[in-house]
Enzyme design. Structure first.
Site, mmCIF file in Angstrom:
data_model
loop_
_atom_site.group_PDB
_atom_site.id
_atom_site.type_symbol
_atom_site.label_atom_id
_atom_site.label_comp_id
_atom_site.label_asym_id
_atom_site.label_seq_id
_atom_site.Cartn_x
_atom_site.Cartn_y
_atom_site.Cartn_z
ATOM 1 N N HIS A 140 0.821 -1.215 0.000
ATOM 2 C CA HIS A 140 0.000 0.000 0.000
ATOM 3 C C HIS A 140 0.857 1.268 0.000
ATOM 4 O O HIS A 140 0.448 2.291 -0.555
ATOM 5 C CB HIS A 140 -1.012 0.004 1.162
ATOM 6 C CG HIS A 140 -0.435 0.141 2.523
ATOM 7 N ND1 HIS A 140 -0.117 -0.953 3.310
ATOM 8 C CD2 HIS A 140 -0.138 1.237 3.275
ATOM 9 C CE1 HIS A 140 0.337 -0.530 4.473
ATOM 10 N NE2 HIS A 140 0.341 0.791 4.479
ATOM 11 N N CYS A 161 -31.020 -1.925 -7.907
ATOM 12 C CA CYS A 161 -32.013 -2.513 -7.005
ATOM 13 C C CYS A 161 -33.438 -2.336 -7.513
ATOM 14 O O CYS A 161 -34.384 -2.903 -6.949
ATOM 15 C CB CYS A 161 -31.884 -1.913 -5.615
ATOM 16 S SG CYS A 161 -32.220 -0.127 -5.567
#
EC number: 4.1.1.36
Length: 214
Positions: A93, A178
């Site tokens: 990272h 959705c």
């Protein structure tokens, strides 16, 4: 593993020189259904920039890895741990943060937004954000259900990340995955790409103007 190739941190700044290199763009996807568009987003950027990609575990449910550009490495949480064996080894990272000129999270889920606003860093993506140099540009393109977008916590979280200097690419109103109709859909990959590229080239032009004036 997709992310086994080492990351070079050379050239951390966006300095403009006589022979400018391609911009280095770190694209990241969090766990929203809009991550189905992540491969398309990577294709948009890879035609212009050097691209590395990061995926949260949730986003992997939606990303079609076979559709990713062949020259774009997709790093996962597994790579964060497998790339480090002993003291002295590079930390993924940190290396990705050093490598990138610009970071873009698209889609940014409500969950990852909350983590960033609270300073949490429990996966590769959020560890990069926690270690980010905020003198470098950072964009987010949220994607979530309309009621999640309108939740009071969302406004609070965006106030927090705005204070860090993170730029918002607003969601759009449309029929959501959705079935609901409303605001919260991620901006189209082409819009995200054009926003970031315009910003970068504007800054690069300003840099050239400063050099000329000197």
């Amino acid at each position: 593993m997709a992310g086994s190739e080492p990351v070079s941190a050379e050239g951390e700044s966006m300095a403009v020189d006589a022979a400018p290199r391609k911009p280095r763009i770190l694209l990241a996807a969090s766990g929203s259904v809009a991550a189905v568009k992540f491969a398309n987003l990577c294709h948009c950027f890879s035609e212009w920039a050097d691209v590395r990609a990061v995926s949260s575990s949730g986003s992997l449910h939606f990303i079609d890895r076979a559709s990713m550009p062949k020259d774009v490495i997709l790093y996962t949480d597994e790579d964060e741990w497998s790339s480090w064996k002993k003291l002295g080894d590079s930390v993924l990272h940190i290396e990705l943060r050093k490598w990138a000129d610009i970071m873009v999270i698209a889609p940014l889920s409500a969950n990852t937004l909350g983590k960033i606003a609270g300073g949490l860093c429990d996966n590769l993506l959020t560890c990069i954000v926690r270690a980010w140099d905020y003198s470098k540009p950072f964009f987010v393109a949220p994607a979530m259900n309309t009621l999640m977008w309108n939740n009071p916590f969302t406004e609070r979280h965006f106030i927090s990340i705005d204070e860090l200097g993170i730029s918002l690419i607003p969601p759009v109103t449309k029929r959501l995955a959705c079935g609901d109709y409303g605001n919260g859909a991620m901006a189209e990959p082409s819009t995200i790409y054009s926003t970031v590229r315009l910003f970068y080239e504007s800054k690069a032009q300003q840099g050239r103007a400063v050099v000329t004036l000197r």
